[in-house]
Design an enzyme around this catalytic site. Structure first.
Site, mmCIF file in Angstrom:
data_model
loop_
_atom_site.group_PDB
_atom_site.id
_atom_site.type_symbol
_atom_site.label_atom_id
_atom_site.label_comp_id
_atom_site.label_asym_id
_atom_site.label_seq_id
_atom_site.Cartn_x
_atom_site.Cartn_y
_atom_site.Cartn_z
ATOM 1 N N ASN A 1 -4.935 1.971 -1.648
ATOM 2 C CA ASN A 1 -5.494 0.624 -1.822
ATOM 3 C C ASN A 1 -6.230 0.472 -3.148
ATOM 4 O O ASN A 1 -6.689 -0.616 -3.483
ATOM 5 C CB ASN A 1 -6.433 0.262 -0.653
ATOM 6 N N ASN B 1 -2.836 3.172 21.754
ATOM 7 C CA ASN B 1 -2.001 2.138 21.137
ATOM 8 C C ASN B 1 -1.056 1.546 22.171
ATOM 9 O O ASN B 1 -0.690 2.208 23.138
ATOM 10 C CB ASN B 1 -1.180 2.768 19.989
ATOM 11 N N THR C 1 2.070 0.818 21.709
ATOM 12 C CA THR C 1 3.255 1.688 21.661
ATOM 13 C C THR C 1 2.758 3.134 21.610
ATOM 14 O O THR C 1 2.319 3.624 20.564
ATOM 15 C CB THR C 1 4.100 1.366 20.406
ATOM 16 N N TYR D 1 -12.363 -9.617 10.864
ATOM 17 C CA TYR D 1 -13.593 -10.307 10.440
ATOM 18 C C TYR D 1 -13.477 -11.830 10.545
ATOM 19 O O TYR D 1 -14.419 -12.546 10.211
ATOM 20 C CB TYR D 1 -14.021 -9.880 9.029
ATOM 21 N N ALA E 1 -3.773 0.409 9.114
ATOM 22 C CA ALA E 1 -5.231 0.452 8.999
ATOM 23 C C ALA E 1 -5.784 1.638 9.785
ATOM 24 O O ALA E 1 -6.706 2.335 9.346
ATOM 25 C CB ALA E 1 -5.833 -0.844 9.517
ATOM 26 N N LYS F 1 0.817 -1.227 0.000
ATOM 27 C CA LYS F 1 0.000 0.000 0.000
ATOM 28 C C LYS F 1 0.847 1.272 0.000
ATOM 29 O O LYS F 1 0.386 2.317 -0.433
ATOM 30 C CB LYS F 1 -0.959 0.002 1.198
ATOM 31 N N ASP G 1 -10.055 2.650 2.284
ATOM 32 C CA ASP G 1 -10.204 1.805 3.480
ATOM 33 C C ASP G 1 -10.993 2.512 4.592
ATOM 34 O O ASP G 1 -12.007 1.997 5.058
ATOM 35 C CB ASP G 1 -8.826 1.385 4.018
#
Ligand code: ATR
Length: 280
Positions: A85, A150, A152, A220, A130, A64, A100
């Site tokens: 994408n 997150n 990190t 998913y 993402a 990507k 996305d």
């Protein structure tokens, strides 16, 4: 309409199924082929690929970002996100888009339109590839707050640098997110935590979540992640990962063809197909 997908690996991709449905909807002939390119052959194979003269193609992991130097033009959002994408090919010129994050917000808007009225607060879990596109699309959708949590912490800090809107955005640790969880109307899970075969894993605890909040998990497989199970128990509203997959494809197909297609009408069949694949 000759379409395709490049990535590594691409076998088992659900995109051909989706794009063939869209081709059928418009009574268009065409195909959507999978092109697997090994990472050490990307540079040489991409030139061969250009000679195929497709009308457009999708790009998945791990290309990507690597596709960007081969493009002739880039949409503003793809440039800001730093990843592509979807590539539209026209007269030998390649233009890159990123559908996305916009796929996720389109899917959410269709199902939970109350989320898009005033004074709404969102939390994103994860700060990887993402997450970037999703963060960008939630900022564009006009949420009052879009916080990022997150593992990190530094990566969450870095991602908030993308914000040049009025939206309030704070980086935080998972512990801090858990403490503040009842503040949010939307929580989007963008990490791979909980994905098969680690189905018992859950990135944060939703014990204190607000009733009626929406929890969207981009994983998913499995269809019901541990996070979504807890959200459901806590009377939050759940949003399964396959919807983002379907709607990013819808937006990509609309870039390829310049025509609108219906994702909602094929969602039920897509869900059945995903569930049967997940069991297989
Ligand atoms: P993608 O493109 O799928 O988002 P990525 O860019 O590698 O993949 O990002 C993965 C995300 O999942 C990151 O937010 C990562 O957290 P770190 O930045 O701390 O690495 C998160 N992630 C992956 N495995 C995780 C785990 N076991 N626990 C918590 N977060 C995890």
């Amino acid at each position: 309409m000759e379409l395709g997908l490049i990535g590594y690996p691409v076998q088992g991709s659900l995109s051909p199924w989706i794009h063939h449905q869209f081709l059928d909807q418009l009574n268009m002939t065409g195909s959507y082929e999978l092109y697997e390119i090994a990472p050490d052959q990307f540079e040489e194979q991409i030139s061969d690929f250009k000679r195929k003269n497709l009308n457009g193609f999708n790009v998945t992991i791990p290309y990507k970002q690597r596709i960007i130097p081969y493009l002739d033009a880039l949409s503003d959002s793809a440039r800001a996100i730093g990843a592509v994408n979807t590539v539209v090919c026209h007269n030998g010129k390649w233009t890159g888009y990123n559908t996305d994050g916009f796929g996720l917000t389109a899917a959410l808007e269709e199902r939970f339109d109350d989320l898009f009225y005033k004074d709404k607060h969102a939390l994103i879990l994860g700060a990887g590839g993402a997450s970037r596109g999703i963060y960008y699309s939630l900022l564009q959708a006009g949420f009052n707050t879009v916080d990022i949590s997150n593992r990190t912490y530094e990566k969450a800090v870095e991602l908030t640098g993308l914000n040049n809107s009025d939206t309030i955005t704070s980086p935080m640790t998972f512990d801090e997110a858990e403490q503040k969880i009842n503040h949010y109307d939307l929580i989007v899970q963008t990490t791979s935590v909980g994905m098969t075969p680690n189905e018992k894993a859950q990135v944060i605890d939703l014990e204190k979540i607000k009733k009626g909040a929406v929890v969207s998990d981009i994983v998913y497989k499995p269809f019901w992640t541990q996070l979504l199970k807890q959200a459901y128990q806590k009377r939050a509203r759940v949003h399964h990962g396959h919807e983002m997959l379907l709607y990013q494809a819808k937006l990509a197909f609309e870039h390829f063809t310049g025509q609108s297609v219906d994702a909602k009408g094929i969602l039920g069949d897509f869900e059945k197909m995903i569930k049967s694949k997940n069991e297989g």
